[in-house]
Design a protein around this motif. Structure first.
Motif, PDB file in Angstrom:
ATOM      1  N   PHE A  98       0.831  -1.187   0.000  1.00  0.00           N
ATOM      2  CA  PHE A  98       0.000   0.000   0.000  1.00  0.00           C
ATOM      3  C   PHE A  98       0.867   1.238   0.000  1.00  0.00           C
ATOM      4  CE2 PHE A  98       0.086  -1.968   4.205  1.00  0.00           C
ATOM      5  CZ  PHE A  98       0.686  -0.990   4.984  1.00  0.00           C
ATOM      6  N   THR A  99       0.324   2.271  -0.618  1.00  0.00           N
ATOM      7  CA  THR A  99       0.966   3.576  -0.687  1.00  0.00           C
ATOM      8  C   THR A  99      -0.096   4.599  -0.280  1.00  0.00           C
ATOM      9  OG1 THR A  99       0.312   4.052  -2.964  1.00  0.00           O
ATOM     10  CG2 THR A  99       2.359   2.790  -2.663  1.00  0.00           C
ATOM     11  N   PRO A 100       0.263   5.861  -0.195  1.00  0.00           N
ATOM     12  CA  PRO A 100      -0.779   6.855   0.103  1.00  0.00           C
ATOM     13  C   PRO A 100      -1.889   6.920  -0.958  1.00  0.00           C
ATOM     14  CG  PRO A 100       1.381   7.779   0.530  1.00  0.00           C
ATOM     15  CD  PRO A 100       1.603   6.442  -0.124  1.00  0.00           C
ATOM     16  N   ASP A 101      -1.627   6.402  -2.168  1.00  0.00           N
ATOM     17  CA  ASP A 101      -2.619   6.465  -3.245  1.00  0.00           C
ATOM     18  C   ASP A 101      -3.293   5.147  -3.579  1.00  0.00           C
ATOM     19  OD1 ASP A 101      -2.075   9.154  -3.671  1.00  0.00           O
ATOM     20  OD2 ASP A 101      -0.474   8.707  -5.095  1.00  0.00           O
ATOM     21  N   SER A 102      -2.681   4.029  -3.210  1.00  0.00           N
ATOM     22  CA  SER A 102      -3.213   2.763  -3.711  1.00  0.00           C
ATOM     23  C   SER A 102      -3.029   1.612  -2.730  1.00  0.00           C
ATOM     24  CB  SER A 102      -2.540   2.397  -5.037  1.00  0.00           C
ATOM     25  OG  SER A 102      -1.170   2.146  -4.825  1.00  0.00           O
ATOM     26  N   PHE A 103      -3.771   0.557  -3.010  1.00  0.00           N
ATOM     27  CA  PHE A 103      -3.750  -0.668  -2.218  1.00  0.00           C
ATOM     28  C   PHE A 103      -3.674  -1.819  -3.208  1.00  0.00           C
ATOM     29  CE2 PHE A 103      -6.193  -3.985   0.157  1.00  0.00           C
ATOM     30  CZ  PHE A 103      -5.317  -4.120   1.223  1.00  0.00           C
ATOM     31  N   ARG A 104      -2.670  -2.693  -3.058  1.00  0.00           N
ATOM     32  CA  ARG A 104      -2.475  -3.790  -4.012  1.00  0.00           C
ATOM     33  C   ARG A 104      -2.322  -5.101  -3.270  1.00  0.00           C
ATOM     34  NH1 ARG A 104       2.302  -2.542  -6.686  1.00  0.00           N
ATOM     35  NH2 ARG A 104       3.430  -4.164  -5.621  1.00  0.00           N
ATOM     36  N   LEU A 105      -3.078  -6.088  -3.697  1.00  0.00           N
ATOM     37  CA  LEU A 105      -2.998  -7.446  -3.165  1.00  0.00           C
ATOM     38  C   LEU A 105      -2.599  -8.374  -4.300  1.00  0.00           C
ATOM     39  CD1 LEU A 105      -6.378  -7.523  -1.229  1.00  0.00           C
ATOM     40  CD2 LEU A 105      -4.123  -7.261  -0.232  1.00  0.00           C
ATOM     41  N   THR A 106      -1.603  -9.225  -4.048  1.00  0.00           N
ATOM     42  CA  THR A 106      -1.218 -10.245  -5.022  1.00  0.00           C
ATOM     43  C   THR A 106      -1.407 -11.605  -4.363  1.00  0.00           C
ATOM     44  OG1 THR A 106       0.379  -8.762  -6.066  1.00  0.00           O
ATOM     45  CG2 THR A 106       0.625 -11.114  -6.515  1.00  0.00           C
ATOM     46  N   PHE A 107      -2.390 -12.327  -4.843  1.00  0.00           N
ATOM     47  CA  PHE A 107      -2.683 -13.669  -4.354  1.00  0.00           C
ATOM     48  C   PHE A 107      -1.800 -14.642  -5.125  1.00  0.00           C
ATOM     49  CE2 PHE A 107      -6.323 -11.038  -3.655  1.00  0.00           C
ATOM     50  CZ  PHE A 107      -6.845 -11.440  -2.441  1.00  0.00           C
ATOM     51  N   LYS A 108      -1.137 -15.561  -4.387  1.00  0.00           N
ATOM     52  CA  LYS A 108      -0.199 -16.493  -5.030  1.00  0.00           C
ATOM     53  C   LYS A 108      -0.548 -17.922  -4.633  1.00  0.00           C
ATOM     54  CE  LYS A 108       3.296 -14.710  -2.979  1.00  0.00           C
ATOM     55  NZ  LYS A 108       4.648 -14.426  -2.519  1.00  0.00           N
ATOM     56  N   SER A 109      -0.208 -18.826  -5.514  1.00  0.00           N
ATOM     57  CA  SER A 109      -0.431 -20.240  -5.219  1.00  0.00           C
ATOM     58  C   SER A 109       0.680 -21.084  -5.832  1.00  0.00           C
ATOM     59  CB  SER A 109      -1.786 -20.685  -5.758  1.00  0.00           C
ATOM     60  OG  SER A 109      -2.097 -21.971  -5.282  1.00  0.00           O
ATOM     61  N   LYS A 110       0.834 -22.266  -5.277  1.00  0.00           N
ATOM     62  CA  LYS A 110       1.828 -23.223  -5.774  1.00  0.00           C
ATOM     63  C   LYS A 110       1.163 -24.574  -5.988  1.00  0.00           C
ATOM     64  CE  LYS A 110       5.764 -21.095  -3.548  1.00  0.00           C
ATOM     65  NZ  LYS A 110       7.036 -21.309  -2.908  1.00  0.00           N
ATOM     66  N   ILE A 111       1.715 -25.302  -6.927  1.00  0.00           N
ATOM     67  CA  ILE A 111       1.334 -26.695  -7.151  1.00  0.00           C
ATOM     68  C   ILE A 111       2.618 -27.495  -7.093  1.00  0.00           C
ATOM     69  CG2 ILE A 111       0.370 -28.362  -8.775  1.00  0.00           C
ATOM     70  CD1 ILE A 111      -1.327 -26.103  -9.933  1.00  0.00           C
ATOM     71  N   ALA A 112       2.675 -28.451  -6.207  1.00  0.00           N
ATOM     72  CA  ALA A 112       3.860 -29.295  -6.041  1.00  0.00           C
ATOM     73  C   ALA A 112       5.126 -28.446  -5.889  1.00  0.00           C
ATOM     74  CB  ALA A 112       3.984 -30.283  -7.200  1.00  0.00           C
ATOM     75  N   ALA A 113       5.050 -27.438  -5.036  1.00  0.00           N
ATOM     76  CA  ALA A 113       6.173 -26.545  -4.707  1.00  0.00           C
ATOM     77  C   ALA A 113       6.652 -25.694  -5.885  1.00  0.00           C
ATOM     78  CB  ALA A 113       7.332 -27.332  -4.101  1.00  0.00           C
ATOM     79  N   LYS A 114       5.863 -25.603  -6.950  1.00  0.00           N
ATOM     80  CA  LYS A 114       6.194 -24.743  -8.092  1.00  0.00           C
ATOM     81  C   LYS A 114       5.167 -23.611  -8.157  1.00  0.00           C
ATOM     82  CE  LYS A 114       6.888 -26.632 -12.110  1.00  0.00           C
ATOM     83  NZ  LYS A 114       6.858 -27.533 -13.278  1.00  0.00           N
ATOM     84  N   ASP A 115       5.658 -22.374  -8.326  1.00  0.00           N
ATOM     85  CA  ASP A 115       4.736 -21.270  -8.523  1.00  0.00           C
ATOM     86  C   ASP A 115       3.882 -21.564  -9.741  1.00  0.00           C
ATOM     87  OD1 ASP A 115       5.600 -19.756  -6.375  1.00  0.00           O
ATOM     88  OD2 ASP A 115       7.077 -18.659  -7.565  1.00  0.00           O
ATOM     89  N   CYS A 116       2.566 -21.429  -9.572  1.00  0.00           N
ATOM     90  CA  CYS A 116       1.698 -21.738 -10.718  1.00  0.00           C
ATOM     91  C   CYS A 116       0.894 -20.542 -11.182  1.00  0.00           C
ATOM     92  CB  CYS A 116       0.756 -22.880 -10.380  1.00  0.00           C
ATOM     93  SG  CYS A 116      -0.559 -22.422  -9.243  1.00  0.00           S
ATOM     94  N   CYS A 117       0.563 -19.671 -10.251  1.00  0.00           N
ATOM     95  CA  CYS A 117      -0.331 -18.601 -10.660  1.00  0.00           C
ATOM     96  C   CYS A 117      -0.316 -17.455  -9.655  1.00  0.00           C
ATOM     97  CB  CYS A 117      -1.751 -19.123 -10.838  1.00  0.00           C
ATOM     98  SG  CYS A 117      -2.281 -20.254  -9.541  1.00  0.00           S
ATOM     99  N   ARG A 118      -0.654 -16.282 -10.160  1.00  0.00           N
ATOM    100  CA  ARG A 118      -0.766 -15.068  -9.353  1.00  0.00           C
ATOM    101  C   ARG A 118      -1.959 -14.278  -9.852  1.00  0.00           C
ATOM    102  NH1 ARG A 118       4.590 -12.892  -7.155  1.00  0.00           N
ATOM    103  NH2 ARG A 118       5.901 -14.731  -7.251  1.00  0.00           N
ATOM    104  N   LEU A 119      -2.599 -13.618  -8.913  1.00  0.00           N
ATOM    105  CA  LEU A 119      -3.717 -12.736  -9.249  1.00  0.00           C
ATOM    106  C   LEU A 119      -3.494 -11.446  -8.482  1.00  0.00           C
ATOM    107  CD1 LEU A 119      -6.517 -12.250 -10.540  1.00  0.00           C
ATOM    108  CD2 LEU A 119      -7.487 -13.189  -8.449  1.00  0.00           C
ATOM    109  N   THR A 120      -3.405 -10.332  -9.191  1.00  0.00           N
ATOM    110  CA  THR A 120      -3.145  -9.040  -8.556  1.00  0.00           C
ATOM    111  C   THR A 120      -4.383  -8.171  -8.672  1.00  0.00           C
ATOM    112  OG1 THR A 120      -0.789  -9.180  -9.044  1.00  0.00           O
ATOM    113  CG2 THR A 120      -1.676  -6.996  -8.547  1.00  0.00           C
ATOM    114  N   ILE A 121      -4.771  -7.598  -7.532  1.00  0.00           N
ATOM    115  CA  ILE A 121      -5.870  -6.645  -7.466  1.00  0.00           C
ATOM    116  C   ILE A 121      -5.266  -5.318  -7.028  1.00  0.00           C
ATOM    117  CG2 ILE A 121      -8.053  -6.044  -6.329  1.00  0.00           C
ATOM    118  CD1 ILE A 121      -8.277  -8.593  -7.975  1.00  0.00           C
TER     119      ILE A 121
END
Length: 122
Positions: A95-118
């Motif tokens: 977060f900054t004074p202007d914005s708020f950002r969330l990045t949801f992350k997941s793994k499959i079998a200990a490998k990064d598989c996907c990210r979703l940023t809001i």
């Protein structure tokens, strides 16, 4: 005097253009299993993000507390508030004074598989 290349013109093209103009290297067969698992895992991340967006949009108290904690740079309180609505995914919070950002992350079998940023403005 004009220069004449000893090689055919398609040797000078990028590889992605050679399919229609000349020989290419053989490609391995595709295996869509990890791709499909990643898409399925992304649906879970979208549900988690939807929970957060619903809580922010529907609860003035929650969004006020979240903004106040961010304004104080109280990262632990912001994290606690996000997880208090039932978010179980791994989330990067910025977060900054202007914005708020969330990045949801997941793994499959200990490998990064996907990210979703809001990213939201406030």
């Amino acid at each position: 005097m004009m220069y004449v290349s000893p090689l055919p013109y398609y040797y000078y093209l990028p590889l992605y253009l050679l399919n229609d103009y000349g020989p290419t290297r053989p490609l391995p067969p595709v295996d869509p299993e990890f791709f499909r698992q990643s898409a399925n895992e992304s649906k879970t991340l979208m549900k988690q993000a939807n929970m957060v967006l619903n809580q922010i949009s529907e609860s003035k108290d929650f969004s006020t507390h979240l903004m106040e904690a961010a304004q104080r740079s109280d990262f632990e309180e912001v994290k606690r508030l996000i997880h208090s609505i039932g978010v179980s995914s791994d989330v990067d919070i910025h977060f900054t004074p202007d914005s708020f950002r969330l990045t949801f992350k997941s793994k499959i079998a200990a490998k990064d598989c996907c990210r979703l940023t809001i990213a939201l403005r406030w």
